[in-house]
Design an enzyme around this catalytic site. Structure first.
Site, PDB file in Angstrom:
ATOM      1  N   ASP A   1       5.475   8.968  -4.022  1.00  0.00           N
ATOM      2  CA  ASP A   1       5.235   8.465  -5.394  1.00  0.00           C
ATOM      3  C   ASP A   1       6.070   7.199  -5.631  1.00  0.00           C
ATOM      4  O   ASP A   1       6.658   7.013  -6.696  1.00  0.00           O
ATOM      5  CB  ASP A   1       5.522   9.532  -6.454  1.00  0.00           C
ATOM      6  CG  ASP A   1       4.899   9.175  -7.812  1.00  0.00           C
ATOM      7  OD1 ASP A   1       4.220   8.119  -7.911  1.00  0.00           O
ATOM      8  OD2 ASP A   1       5.101   9.942  -8.771  1.00  0.00           O
TER       9      ASP A   1
ATOM     10  N   HIS B   1       2.437   3.417  -5.126  1.00  0.00           N
ATOM     11  CA  HIS B   1       1.931   2.422  -6.076  1.00  0.00           C
ATOM     12  C   HIS B   1       2.420   1.062  -5.595  1.00  0.00           C
ATOM     13  O   HIS B   1       3.606   0.751  -5.735  1.00  0.00           O
ATOM     14  CB  HIS B   1       2.455   2.703  -7.481  1.00  0.00           C
ATOM     15  CG  HIS B   1       2.077   4.063  -7.999  1.00  0.00           C
ATOM     16  ND1 HIS B   1       0.874   4.304  -8.626  1.00  0.00           N
ATOM     17  CD2 HIS B   1       2.728   5.251  -7.958  1.00  0.00           C
ATOM     18  CE1 HIS B   1       0.801   5.582  -8.955  1.00  0.00           C
ATOM     19  NE2 HIS B   1       1.916   6.185  -8.561  1.00  0.00           N
TER      20      HIS B   1
HETATM   21 ZN   LIG Z   1       1.236  10.824 -11.015  1.00  0.00          ZN
END
Ligand SMILES: [Zn+2]
Length: 434
Positions: A315, A72
């Site tokens: 992540d 992200h």
């Molecule tokens: Zn997720």
């Protein structure tokens, strides 16, 4: 934007590329961004060239650069947490040449315009290649499918509503059918939101003791089981994001044995930490899916070792201290991952049957295959996408390139350090002298 490496030599280095069947001492020569020579004594003629930068490789490893399936980078919309420039710098420092970025930006990446904007920005920044992942549904609202043809045409490598789960079986079926026509993998954040409403951490003895609302394993398992059945029915490619439970490991293993086109990833934190890390209400350990129990960690490690879990994905989820230095229930879930992944995971080699070759495959070739990216290779006449590491170097995880600091590993001593990363033929990270 950086220019390609003119002439770089690494002498007497242990080169390890499981995908190329390579493990041995070699010299490496990179010219104008490409590997031109690789082998014992290969640098003999060029090492004395005045133009050459020569690095001593003794005691060091040369590896194919890493590929992250799940980061992200927060741009557009939340650049106060991270942006494409700082995110790619963090990735380069972690040894990555490719980063796939999730679509839960503001606005959501559900259109060609957002996908193209991300790619334009990444091209300006240079360094690792950025690969956008488009949304499955418009606004990630779980209702109407996006124009996947346009997303793919603009450069998206997969679709996902990560951050939220595609809850409707009918929508998931149509998404799998539609994505199949474009050969895009559908990446699921597997969480039955009705079973996790208000949850802060894994549901078990620790959550009961802390008085925090629990996120039970079964909320992941039921979605994975359903999705595997749908993927099998439709004949589509399904990829499970951040597997966290022994149950989903079991379901994925069984599905693979039946020949279903399912792949899965696991994060460093789910391989290393249990819910006990939350004792003391450390918000840096609040992640989604949550940290599980020792039995899950054991199952995840064994599944990584045997290939049931194909890839390691970070992540990487930056948040500011404002979003973390607060009451546990109010803290945003997620932790950083890109910079520390290699240094954290090297210690797992030899445990639960994990070989170095499998670890390196899970960090590079396997995720590249899933995203349809040409895997980085240590081979002559290929673009230089490689990483030089010192496997013995003990270092302190403090000077991070990310804008955020949300990791429980901050300030910890790690063994195994990335020294140099080449991405797109250019030096993306240079820590050789430090
Ligand atoms: Zn997720």
């Amino acid at each position: 934007m950086t220019s390609p490496v003119e002439l770089l030599v690494v002498k007497s280095v242990r080169a390890i590329d499981p995908g190329a069947g390579l493990d041995g001492e070699v010299d490496l020569v990179v010219e104008r961004g490409r590997i031109t020579r690789l082998g014992p004594g290969a640098a003999r003629e060029v090492a004395s060239s005045e133009r050459a930068r020569v690095i001593d490789g003794s005691g060091r490893w040369l590896l194919p650069a890493f590929v992250d399936l799940h980061a992200h980078l927060r741009e557009p919309g939340q650049e106060y947490k991270e942006d494409i420039a700082t995110g790619l710098a963090a990735a380069a420092a972690g040894g990555y040449a490719h980063v796939c970025v999730m679509p839960n930006t503001k606005p959501v990446n559900d259109t060609r315009a957002v996908t193209e904007m991300m790619l334009r920005r990444a091209a300006e920044v240079g360094g690792p290649s950025l690969h956008p992942i488009g949304a499955i549904t418009v606004g990630q609202k779980g209702k109407e499918l996006t124009e996947m043809a346009e997303l793919k045409d603009a450069g998206a490598v997969a679709v996902s509503d990560d951050g939220v789960c595609v809850m409707s079986s009918a929508v998931m079926r149509r998404a799998l059918e539609y994505a199949k026509t474009f050969d895009l993998p559908v990446i699921q954040h597997a969480e039955d939101h009705e079973l996790t409403a208000g949850a802060d951490m894994h549901e078990g003895a620790v959550s009961a003791r802390l008085g925090l609302r629990g996120w039970p394993r079964v909320a992941e398992d039921v979605i994975v089981a359903r999705d595997v059945l749908l993927a099998e029915y439709v004949g589509a490619r399904y990829h499970l994001a951040h597997a966290s439970t022994r149950g989903s490991v079991h379901i994925v293993r069984e599905a693979k044995q039946r020949g279903v086109a399912v792949t899965a990833e696991v994060t460093p934190h789910h391989l290393l930490l249990t819910d006990a890390a939350v004792i003391g209400y450390d918000t840096a350990c609040k992640v989604n899916p949550p940290l599980r129990e020792a039995a899950d960690v054991e199952a995840l490690r064994a599944a990584l070792a045997d290939g049931t879990l194909d890839a390691i994905a970070t992540d990487h989820a930056p948040h500011t201290s404002l979003e973390k230095d607060c009451e546990f229930s109010l803290a945003k879930p997620g932790m950083l991952g890109l910079e520390l992944c290699f240094g954290l995971l090297l210690e797992l080699v030899g445990k639960n049957g994990l070989t170095l070759a499998r670890l390196l495959d899970a960090l590079s070739s396997a995720p590249a295959r899933i995203a349809g990216i040409a895997p980085p290779r240590l081979r002559e006449d290929t673009p230089a996408e490689l990483v030089l590491v010192d496997p013995e170097r003990v270092w302190k995880a403090d000077a991070l390139r990310s804008k955020s600091r949300n990791t429980p590993f901050l300030g910890k001593e790690l063994r195994g350090k990335v020294l140099l990363t080449l991405a797109r033929g250019s030096v993306a990270f240079d820590g050789v002298g430090s």
